[in-house]
Every structure is written in C-alpha cells, then in structure tokens.
Design a protein around this motif. Structure first.
Motif, short mmCIF file in Angstrom:
data_model
loop_
_atom_site.label_atom_id
_atom_site.label_comp_id
_atom_site.label_asym_id
_atom_site.label_seq_id
_atom_site.Cartn_x
_atom_site.Cartn_y
_atom_site.Cartn_z
N GLU A 1 32.09 49.12 38.68
CA GLU A 1 31.69 48.66 39.92
C GLU A 1 30.77 47.18 39.88
OE1 GLU A 1 30.13 49.56 43.83
OE2 GLU A 1 31.48 50.43 42.61
N TYR A 2 30.27 47.06 38.79
CA TYR A 2 29.32 45.80 38.60
C TYR A 2 30.36 44.64 38.68
CZ TYR A 2 27.10 41.95 36.21
OH TYR A 2 26.61 40.96 36.00
N LEU A 3 31.54 44.79 37.98
CA LEU A 3 32.67 43.70 37.80
C LEU A 3 33.13 43.59 39.24
CD1 LEU A 3 33.96 44.28 34.25
CD2 LEU A 3 32.34 42.44 34.87
N THR A 4 33.42 44.35 39.87
CA THR A 4 34.03 44.49 41.11
C THR A 4 33.30 43.67 42.20
OG1 THR A 4 35.37 46.46 40.72
CG2 THR A 4 35.33 45.99 43.15
N LEU A 5 32.04 44.02 42.27
CA LEU A 5 31.10 43.48 43.25
C LEU A 5 31.03 42.04 42.86
CD1 LEU A 5 28.15 46.05 43.53
CD2 LEU A 5 29.81 45.38 45.30
N ASN A 6 30.78 41.57 41.48
CA ASN A 6 30.67 40.10 41.11
C ASN A 6 31.92 39.47 41.57
OD1 ASN A 6 27.96 40.45 40.42
ND2 ASN A 6 28.43 40.70 38.44
N LYS A 7 33.17 39.94 41.41
CA LYS A 7 34.37 39.53 42.02
C LYS A 7 34.37 39.19 43.21
CE LYS A 7 39.21 39.72 40.89
NZ LYS A 7 40.32 40.70 40.15
N ALA A 8 34.02 40.16 43.93
CA ALA A 8 33.95 40.06 45.34
C ALA A 8 32.93 39.11 45.97
CB ALA A 8 33.63 41.23 46.06
N ARG A 9 31.80 38.86 45.22
CA ARG A 9 30.76 38.00 45.57
C ARG A 9 31.44 36.58 45.37
NH1 ARG A 9 26.35 41.26 42.42
NH2 ARG A 9 25.74 42.76 44.52
N LYS A 10 32.09 36.25 44.18
CA LYS A 10 32.80 35.02 43.81
C LYS A 10 33.51 34.64 44.95
CE LYS A 10 32.60 34.50 38.99
NZ LYS A 10 33.58 34.45 37.86
#
Length: 177
Positions: A165-174
């Motif tokens: 979840e954390y990695l997916t959210l950070n990827k989306a923010r990028k």
C-alpha cells in the motif's frame, strides 16, 4: 522512517501470545502505517489435532518436575513454570526454539489425572500461521527449533500488505508530481 512497533500474533488471528518488534524502513520519507490488529478471534482447539500420537504426552517424571519447579518458583514470588492450556484457551504462551527440550512453555491438558502433552510439529506450524500444505521435511527437534524461531506468518502478511500500500501510494504520488 516510521517508528518501530510491537505487534502480537494473537491480534492477527493466531492463538499465540507472541509479541515481536517490527522495524520498517524506506529510503524516502512517507507515511507508512503498520497494520491494525484484525482481532480475528480463535481458540487453541482450532489448531489442535484430534488424536495426536502418544509420543507427544510427557512422562510422569517430567510432569512431576514441571509441577515441582512451578511450585518452587511461586514460593520465591516469581511466575516461572510451565504453561498449561486447553481447547478453549484463546492463546498460548510464546513457543521458543528450546520447545523440543521439555515443552514447558506450552503444554496441552489431556484432562484430570492424565499427563499433558506437547504440541505436534504440525500444531506448531499452525500456531505460527503456516498453511496446511507447508512441508516439514526435518526432524522433530529441528521443526521445534525452526517454528520457535519463526515469525508469525499472519503478522508478516499484514505488514507486507501495508508495505505494498505504501509503495503503491508513493508511486502514484510520483506520477502526479
């Protein structure tokens, strides 16, 4: 980096009081959330075998020694001694890598006037959340050591989902930035 967090197997659907510190770190800053306890209730009876082999029953001599040591420690004012559980127990003590020696931390009651028994290797696997398909290709002693040193699968799975979840959210923010 998020702060370390203590998570307990009994809060993730396993009938074992097994508190462990988990430390999760990422190179970049972000809001990581440790998993919240799912509080799925279970009882020890859910993981116990119906008719385990007699070899798991402890001897009268060992049982007498356990009771004597517990009584002696109680007189000294400390709580050391065996842990006795039954089908209705909501959780056990933590099993350790030394469980193979005498099984004192988790003994299963077999009723009045009957010696208790140790957990089977498969029950130890279940206590740690391993699936029924998990193969135990080692000796009993090695299995007890390995399960005693293991981390609960259910807790690791919950942490893994939060990492995704954390990695997916950070990827989306990028992508948005």
């Amino acid at each position: 980096m998020p702060e370390p967090k203590v998570l307990n197997a009994k809060d993730f659907g396993l009938p074992q009081n097994r508190e462990r510190i988990f430390i999760i770190g990422f190179k970049k800053k972000g809001a990581f959330n440790y998993p919240k306890p799912n509080k799925n209730k279970t009882v020890l009876g859910n993981i116990l075998e119906k008719n385990p082999m007699e070899k798991y029953t402890i001897s009268s001599r060992l049982w007498s020694g356990h009771k004597r040591r517990k009584r002696d420690h109680k007189k000294k004012g400390n709580g050391f001694g065996y842990g006795l559980f039954d089908l209705k127990s909501s959780y056990t003590n933590t099993i350790s890598a030394r469980y193979y020696k005498d099984g004192s931390e988790v003994l299963i009651s077999r009723g009045k006037n009957r010696n208790p028994r140790k957990l089977t290797e498969r029950e130890c696997a279940r206590l740690q959340g391993f699936p029924e398909t998990f193969k135990i290709p080692v000796s009993t002693v090695q299995a007890y050591k390995q399960f005693g040193n293991s981390v609960p699968v259910n807790v690791i799975e919950a942490i893994s989902l939060e990492i995704i979840e954390y990695l997916t959210l950070n990827k989306a923010r990028k992508k948005v930035a």
